[in-house]
Design a protein around this motif. Structure first.
Motif, PDB file in Angstrom:
ATOM      1  N   GLU A  36       0.837  -1.207   0.000  1.00 41.37           N
ATOM      2  CA  GLU A  36       0.000   0.000   0.000  1.00 41.37           C
ATOM      3  C   GLU A  36       0.864   1.245   0.000  1.00 41.37           C
ATOM      4  O   GLU A  36       1.947   1.267   0.586  1.00 41.37           O
ATOM      5  CB  GLU A  36      -0.882   0.024   1.248  1.00 41.37           C
ATOM      6  CG  GLU A  36      -2.115  -0.854   1.132  1.00 41.37           C
ATOM      7  CD  GLU A  36      -3.077  -0.598   2.279  1.00 41.37           C
ATOM      8  OE1 GLU A  36      -4.204  -0.142   2.022  1.00 41.37           O
ATOM      9  OE2 GLU A  36      -2.687  -0.854   3.433  1.00 41.37           O
TER      10      GLU A  36
ATOM     11  N   ASP B 288      -2.079   2.308   9.769  1.00 36.73           N
ATOM     12  CA  ASP B 288      -3.024   3.067  10.605  1.00 36.73           C
ATOM     13  C   ASP B 288      -2.301   4.135  11.415  1.00 36.73           C
ATOM     14  O   ASP B 288      -2.778   5.264  11.549  1.00 36.73           O
ATOM     15  CB  ASP B 288      -3.784   2.130  11.555  1.00 36.73           C
ATOM     16  CG  ASP B 288      -4.759   1.245  10.787  1.00 36.73           C
ATOM     17  OD1 ASP B 288      -5.268   1.711   9.744  1.00 36.73           O
ATOM     18  OD2 ASP B 288      -4.992   0.104  11.208  1.00 36.73           O
TER      19      ASP B 288
ATOM     20  N   GLU C 201     -11.606  -7.766  -2.917  1.00 32.82           N
ATOM     21  CA  GLU C 201     -11.114  -7.922  -1.554  1.00 32.82           C
ATOM     22  C   GLU C 201     -10.622  -6.587  -0.987  1.00 32.82           C
ATOM     23  O   GLU C 201     -10.942  -6.212   0.138  1.00 32.82           O
ATOM     24  CB  GLU C 201      -9.991  -8.964  -1.551  1.00 32.82           C
ATOM     25  CG  GLU C 201      -9.590  -9.368  -0.163  1.00 32.82           C
ATOM     26  CD  GLU C 201      -8.221 -10.044  -0.159  1.00 32.82           C
ATOM     27  OE1 GLU C 201      -7.884 -10.711  -1.149  1.00 32.82           O
ATOM     28  OE2 GLU C 201      -7.511  -9.852   0.845  1.00 32.82           O
ATOM     29  N   TYR C 202      -9.873  -5.856  -1.815  1.00 35.68           N
ATOM     30  CA  TYR C 202      -9.296  -4.606  -1.294  1.00 35.68           C
ATOM     31  C   TYR C 202     -10.371  -3.547  -1.009  1.00 35.68           C
ATOM     32  O   TYR C 202     -10.258  -2.760  -0.085  1.00 35.68           O
ATOM     33  CB  TYR C 202      -8.258  -4.037  -2.279  1.00 35.68           C
ATOM     34  CG  TYR C 202      -7.539  -2.838  -1.706  1.00 35.68           C
ATOM     35  CD1 TYR C 202      -6.694  -2.964  -0.609  1.00 35.68           C
ATOM     36  CD2 TYR C 202      -7.738  -1.551  -2.232  1.00 35.68           C
ATOM     37  CE1 TYR C 202      -6.050  -1.878  -0.051  1.00 35.68           C
ATOM     38  CE2 TYR C 202      -7.102  -0.445  -1.683  1.00 35.68           C
ATOM     39  CZ  TYR C 202      -6.254  -0.620  -0.593  1.00 35.68           C
ATOM     40  OH  TYR C 202      -5.639   0.461  -0.040  1.00 35.68           O
TER      41      TYR C 202
ATOM     42  N   ARG D  61     -13.517  -4.151  -0.185  1.00 37.06           N
ATOM     43  CA  ARG D  61     -14.638  -4.650   0.618  1.00 37.06           C
ATOM     44  C   ARG D  61     -15.038  -3.704   1.759  1.00 37.06           C
ATOM     45  O   ARG D  61     -16.197  -3.331   1.891  1.00 37.06           O
ATOM     46  CB  ARG D  61     -14.305  -6.053   1.184  1.00 37.06           C
ATOM     47  CG  ARG D  61     -15.439  -6.667   2.034  1.00 37.06           C
ATOM     48  CD  ARG D  61     -15.273  -8.157   2.219  1.00 37.06           C
ATOM     49  NE  ARG D  61     -14.986  -8.866   0.972  1.00 37.06           N
ATOM     50  CZ  ARG D  61     -15.904  -9.165   0.044  1.00 37.06           C
ATOM     51  NH1 ARG D  61     -17.161  -8.851   0.231  1.00 37.06           N
ATOM     52  NH2 ARG D  61     -15.552  -9.780  -1.056  1.00 37.06           N
ATOM     53  N   GLU D  62     -14.049  -3.314   2.538  1.00 41.00           N
ATOM     54  CA  GLU D  62     -14.354  -2.488   3.705  1.00 41.00           C
ATOM     55  C   GLU D  62     -15.077  -1.192   3.318  1.00 41.00           C
ATOM     56  O   GLU D  62     -15.990  -0.737   3.992  1.00 41.00           O
ATOM     57  CB  GLU D  62     -13.046  -2.157   4.424  1.00 41.00           C
ATOM     58  CG  GLU D  62     -13.220  -1.938   5.895  1.00 41.00           C
ATOM     59  CD  GLU D  62     -11.918  -1.458   6.509  1.00 41.00           C
ATOM     60  OE1 GLU D  62     -10.881  -2.116   6.284  1.00 41.00           O
ATOM     61  OE2 GLU D  62     -11.945  -0.411   7.185  1.00 41.00           O
ATOM     62  N   SER D  63     -14.680  -0.628   2.184  1.00 39.33           N
ATOM     63  CA  SER D  63     -15.280   0.646   1.766  1.00 39.33           C
ATOM     64  C   SER D  63     -16.625   0.471   1.090  1.00 39.33           C
ATOM     65  O   SER D  63     -17.469   1.355   1.130  1.00 39.33           O
ATOM     66  CB  SER D  63     -14.355   1.359   0.784  1.00 39.33           C
ATOM     67  OG  SER D  63     -13.073   1.447   1.300  1.00 39.33           O
TER      68      SER D  63
ATOM     69  N   GLN E 264     -18.804  -2.508   1.144  1.00 34.35           N
ATOM     70  CA  GLN E 264     -19.825  -3.486   1.540  1.00 34.35           C
ATOM     71  C   GLN E 264     -21.097  -2.838   2.096  1.00 34.35           C
ATOM     72  O   GLN E 264     -22.179  -3.376   1.935  1.00 34.35           O
ATOM     73  CB  GLN E 264     -19.273  -4.537   2.490  1.00 34.35           C
ATOM     74  CG  GLN E 264     -18.765  -3.988   3.799  1.00 34.35           C
ATOM     75  CD  GLN E 264     -18.074  -5.070   4.630  1.00 34.35           C
ATOM     76  OE1 GLN E 264     -17.997  -6.227   4.213  1.00 34.35           O
ATOM     77  NE2 GLN E 264     -17.566  -4.697   5.793  1.00 34.35           N
ATOM     78  N   ASP E 265     -20.949  -1.668   2.707  1.00 34.61           N
ATOM     79  CA  ASP E 265     -22.143  -1.016   3.255  1.00 34.61           C
ATOM     80  C   ASP E 265     -22.582   0.205   2.434  1.00 34.61           C
ATOM     81  O   ASP E 265     -23.487   0.922   2.842  1.00 34.61           O
ATOM     82  CB  ASP E 265     -21.888  -0.579   4.706  1.00 34.61           C
ATOM     83  CG  ASP E 265     -21.597  -1.780   5.588  1.00 34.61           C
ATOM     84  OD1 ASP E 265     -22.244  -2.829   5.378  1.00 34.61           O
ATOM     85  OD2 ASP E 265     -20.705  -1.672   6.461  1.00 34.61           O
TER      86      ASP E 265
ATOM     87  N   SER F 259      -7.784   2.747  -5.105  1.00 34.64           N
ATOM     88  CA  SER F 259      -8.192   3.217  -3.773  1.00 34.64           C
ATOM     89  C   SER F 259      -9.667   3.568  -3.719  1.00 34.64           C
ATOM     90  O   SER F 259     -10.299   3.835  -4.741  1.00 34.64           O
ATOM     91  CB  SER F 259      -7.385   4.449  -3.365  1.00 34.64           C
ATOM     92  OG  SER F 259      -7.900   5.576  -4.018  1.00 34.64           O
TER      93      SER F 259
ATOM     94  N   LYS G  30     -10.629   4.876  -0.295  1.00 34.88           N
ATOM     95  CA  LYS G  30     -10.716   5.557   0.999  1.00 34.88           C
ATOM     96  C   LYS G  30     -10.062   6.901   0.930  1.00 34.88           C
ATOM     97  O   LYS G  30      -8.859   7.009   0.703  1.00 34.88           O
ATOM     98  CB  LYS G  30      -9.987   4.722   2.042  1.00 34.88           C
ATOM     99  CG  LYS G  30     -10.920   3.882   2.841  1.00 34.88           C
ATOM    100  CD  LYS G  30     -10.257   3.415   4.099  1.00 34.88           C
ATOM    101  CE  LYS G  30     -11.008   2.207   4.614  1.00 34.88           C
ATOM    102  NZ  LYS G  30     -10.185   1.272   5.290  1.00 34.88           N
TER     103      LYS G  30
END
Ligand code: ATP
Ligand code: MG
Length: 398
Positions: A3, A60, A94-95, A97-99, A101-102, A162, A164
């Motif tokens: 990353e 992080d 996969e990369y 997903r977090e951003s 999925q919702d 990206s 995010k």
């Protein structure tokens, strides 16, 4: 997966400060703040700094530090893939997903700075859009107001994906607007005032007045702890600790009690003037807010201000306590500020201070004693030390 982090900057409109000076300063500040986390590579292009972290770095933690650096408008975290659309497509689900999925809506924005890449920009956008729709069947395309923008940039050295984008702290890089001296008490307001002016690009160093034995070592440690907290936003801070006891005693013994508060503030400002002249500060900052206490009425501020030989910035002047507390919580100074140690302001403080002092009365009261030798002595005996970015050396029980 490798990353990298893209740092975007916004406001460089200031006349006289050209873009490359701004960029150099911002990049230098970023380098300093990330130094302890390893060796980073930097690359600049089109109002963006590309930061490549060392292998295994804690992304992080890096983002957390970047979010406290003034001059950054947004931070973007990207995965780096080889320049092969099939590889990007295989890993995108996969990369992202977090951003995604919702999220309900998205769009794809592609950019191709490597013109030898076989697909054209609209094709990349369309195909990556199809990949996303397949991986997240619940989501729709909205090109006007998408909840999430998926970005793919094909550059010479790789494909950057990206979704995010994290807001940055905004403002101007610390150091780009000059040097200032913050009158730091142990209260809630002055740390917030320092934070606000650092945001405008000022180096913020701190001056604090102590009156032992009337004020305790703990009270001083509390202020040093605040100073350390402020380094997270301001970078390294020089701390001037002024012995104020003899001046306060002289005031108590020689001047009318009702003028004590304003006269004391004028002495503080007179000492700050000398420190500014000696160490080349261009402004004084205080945490004053109109009508908060007796010394913060217009006539009292007028009388205090008349002692200043430098511009006095009072960034919280028009804020309600509630609003100041919100910022204090955000910058994590609130818990220290509310520890119950006394400030020298409360030593000998009159029961009935004049809320509407008259400058000529104040000057007459001040002339009844020669404070000059004591001012000189206080300046000469001022202790100077430095707090380094991110340090926590002061131990206080909260
Ligand atoms: P704060 O919450 O910042 O202490 P306050 O509302 O308690 O502010 P005062 O105590 O009247 O107000 O102080 C007004 C300003 O004077 C402070 O914000 C600070 O800038 C400065 N000041 C007060 N006491 C000191 C001190 N001991 N050393 C340095 N500056 C001080
Ligand atoms: Mg106070």
């Amino acid at each position: 997966m490798k990353e990298i982090i893209l740092v975007k900057y916004g406001e460089i409109a200031l006349k006289g400060l050209n873009k490359s000076t701004f960029e150099d300063m911002l990049q230098r500040n970023i380098k300093r703040r990330l130094k302890k986390l390893g060796t980073f590579e930097f690359y600049r292009r089109q109002s963006t700094i590309y930061i490549t972290p060392p292998e295994g770095a804690d992304i992080d933690e890096i983002i957390d530090r970047l979010q406290k650096i003034f001059g950054i408008s947004a931070i973007q975290r990207c995965a780096v893939f080889p320049k092969d659309f099939a590889v990007v497509a295989e890993n995108a689900g996969e990369y992202l997903r977090e951003s995604l999925q919702d999220a309900k809506t998205f769009k794809v924005e592609a950019r191709r700075s490597d013109k030898s890449f076989p697909m054209k920009t609209p094709d990349i956008q369309q195909e990556l859009g199809a990949v996303v729709l397949e991986a997240f069947p619940h989501i729709r395309v909205d090109v006007h107001e998408p909840e999430v923008t998926v970005r793919l940039e094909i550059r010479d050295n790789g494909a950057y994906l990206s979704a995010k984008r994290i807001p940055g702290a905004g403002g101007m890089p610390v150091g780009s607007s000059g040097k200032s001296l913050l009158m730091l008490s142990g209260g809630i307001d002055s740390p917030v005032a320092g934070y606000m002016m650092a945001k405008r690009g000022l180096i913020v160093d701190c001056i604090h007045y102590v009156s032992p034995p009337y004020t305790s070592e703990r009270a001083r440690m509390k202020v040093e702890a605040l100073c350390e907290k402020l380094t997270d936003w301001c970078g390294n801070i020089i701390f001037y600790c002024v012995p104020f006891t003899e001046l306060q005693e002289a005031l108590r013994d020689n001047c009318p009690e009702e003028y004590f508060t304003v006269l004391m503030r004028r002495l503080m400002v007179k000492i700050a003037n000398r420190i500014c002249a000696k160490y080349d500060y261009g402004a004084i900052i205080t945490g004053e807010s109109v009508a908060q206490v007796a010394s913060q009425t217009l006539p009292a501020i007028y009388c205090t201000n008349a002692a200043a030989e430098y511009p006095v910035f009072r960034p919280v002047i028009g804020m309600d306590k509630r609003e100041i507390i919100d910022v204090a919580r955000k910058i994590d100074t609130f818990d220290v500020s509310t520890l119950p140690y006394e400030d020298c302001c409360t030593v000998f403080s009159p029961k009935h201070p004049r809320t509407r002092p008259d400058l000529s009365d104040i000057l007459a009261a001040e002339a009844s004693f020669d404070f000059e030798p004591l001012i000189e002595k206080a300046v000469a005996e001022t202790e100077v030390k430095q707090f380094k970015y991110g340090t926590r050396t002061v131990e206080l029980d909260i």
